[in-house]
Design a protein around this motif. Structure first.
Motif, PDB file in Angstrom:
ATOM      1  N   VAL A   1     -11.176  24.847 -14.554  1.00  0.00           N
ATOM      2  CA  VAL A   1     -11.892  25.060 -15.807  1.00  0.00           C
ATOM      3  C   VAL A   1     -11.641  26.490 -16.246  1.00  0.00           C
ATOM      4  N   MET A   2     -10.956  26.656 -17.369  1.00  0.00           N
ATOM      5  CA  MET A   2     -10.590  27.988 -17.842  1.00  0.00           C
ATOM      6  C   MET A   2     -11.709  28.627 -18.650  1.00  0.00           C
ATOM      7  N   GLU A   3     -12.369  27.825 -19.463  1.00  0.00           N
ATOM      8  CA  GLU A   3     -13.413  28.364 -20.333  1.00  0.00           C
ATOM      9  C   GLU A   3     -14.473  27.293 -20.536  1.00  0.00           C
ATOM     10  N   ALA A   4     -15.720  27.673 -20.311  1.00  0.00           N
ATOM     11  CA  ALA A   4     -16.828  26.743 -20.512  1.00  0.00           C
ATOM     12  C   ALA A   4     -17.944  27.473 -21.248  1.00  0.00           C
ATOM     13  N   ALA A   5     -18.459  26.846 -22.284  1.00  0.00           N
ATOM     14  CA  ALA A   5     -19.561  27.432 -23.048  1.00  0.00           C
ATOM     15  C   ALA A   5     -20.866  27.218 -22.284  1.00  0.00           C
ATOM     16  N   ALA A   6     -21.911  27.857 -22.748  1.00  0.00           N
ATOM     17  CA  ALA A   6     -23.213  27.731 -22.107  1.00  0.00           C
ATOM     18  C   ALA A   6     -23.791  26.333 -22.308  1.00  0.00           C
ATOM     19  N   ASP A   7     -23.387  25.670 -23.382  1.00  0.00           N
ATOM     20  CA  ASP A   7     -23.898  24.342 -23.698  1.00  0.00           C
ATOM     21  C   ASP A   7     -23.066  23.268 -23.003  1.00  0.00           C
ATOM     22  N   GLU A   8     -23.677  22.140 -22.688  1.00  0.00           N
ATOM     23  CA  GLU A   8     -22.979  21.033 -22.044  1.00  0.00           C
ATOM     24  C   GLU A   8     -22.308  20.151 -23.093  1.00  0.00           C
ATOM     25  N   ILE A   9     -21.396  19.311 -22.625  1.00  0.00           N
ATOM     26  CA  ILE A   9     -20.730  18.359 -23.510  1.00  0.00           C
ATOM     27  C   ILE A   9     -21.742  17.292 -23.910  1.00  0.00           C
TER      28      ILE A   9
ATOM     29  N   VAL B   1     -18.428   9.440 -26.515  1.00  0.00           N
ATOM     30  CA  VAL B   1     -19.459   8.448 -26.783  1.00  0.00           C
ATOM     31  C   VAL B   1     -20.603   8.583 -25.789  1.00  0.00           C
ATOM     32  N   GLU B   2     -20.250   8.856 -24.524  1.00  0.00           N
ATOM     33  CA  GLU B   2     -21.251   8.941 -23.458  1.00  0.00           C
ATOM     34  C   GLU B   2     -20.810   9.979 -22.436  1.00  0.00           C
ATOM     35  N   VAL B   3     -21.777  10.676 -21.850  1.00  0.00           N
ATOM     36  CA  VAL B   3     -21.483  11.710 -20.854  1.00  0.00           C
ATOM     37  C   VAL B   3     -22.279  11.413 -19.586  1.00  0.00           C
ATOM     38  N   GLU B   4     -21.589  11.420 -18.445  1.00  0.00           N
ATOM     39  CA  GLU B   4     -22.245  11.344 -17.140  1.00  0.00           C
ATOM     40  C   GLU B   4     -21.993  12.679 -16.458  1.00  0.00           C
ATOM     41  N   SER B   5     -22.930  13.607 -16.592  1.00  0.00           N
ATOM     42  CA  SER B   5     -22.709  14.969 -16.104  1.00  0.00           C
ATOM     43  C   SER B   5     -22.661  15.043 -14.581  1.00  0.00           C
TER      44      SER B   5
END
Length: 115
Positions: A17-25, A62-66
């Motif tokens: 993971v090169m860059e991740a924002a504070a917010d989730e997908i 459509v859907e996220v399984e974190s």
């Protein structure tokens, strides 16, 4: 705005993971896959999927399984059957090579001047 797909939420190159924002997908985010090579197992059967070989493949979450780091997306690419959209499950842990980017589409109000 312009040619941008929105605010960048995640950039993953291969397994890193090169860059991740504070917010989730979240559902409604835009996914862009460029030469993304996914290899893993679904149940007991191994699978191999390559997305975005000729042109980048675009889709909508459509859907996220974190917990499983998994996205269910509707993808639109020229390589799919007759250019029709298809629903695909992408597990980000199975990305072996290529680039996956996730963008958050900004609201129209405040970004574009109303004429």
């Amino acid at each position: 705005v312009g040619a941008s797909l929105g605010a960048l939420v995640l950039t993953q190159v291969g397994p890193t993971v090169m860059e991740a924002a504070a917010d989730e997908i979240r559902p409604g985010d835009v996914v862009l896959c460029s030469q993304a090579d996914f290899k893993g197992k679904k149940g007991l059967a191994p699978y191999h999927t390559t997305l975005g070989t000729a042109e980048p493949t675009q889709g909508v979450v459509v859907e996220v399984e974190s917990k499983k780091n998994k996205l269910r997306c509707v993808l639109q690419s020229p390589g799919t059957r007759k250019g029709l959209p298809e629903e695909v499950s992408l597990r980000l842990d199975d990305l072996k090579s290529g680039i996956v980017k996730v963008f958050r589409v900004p609201p129209r109000q405040g970004w574009v001047a109303d004429w």
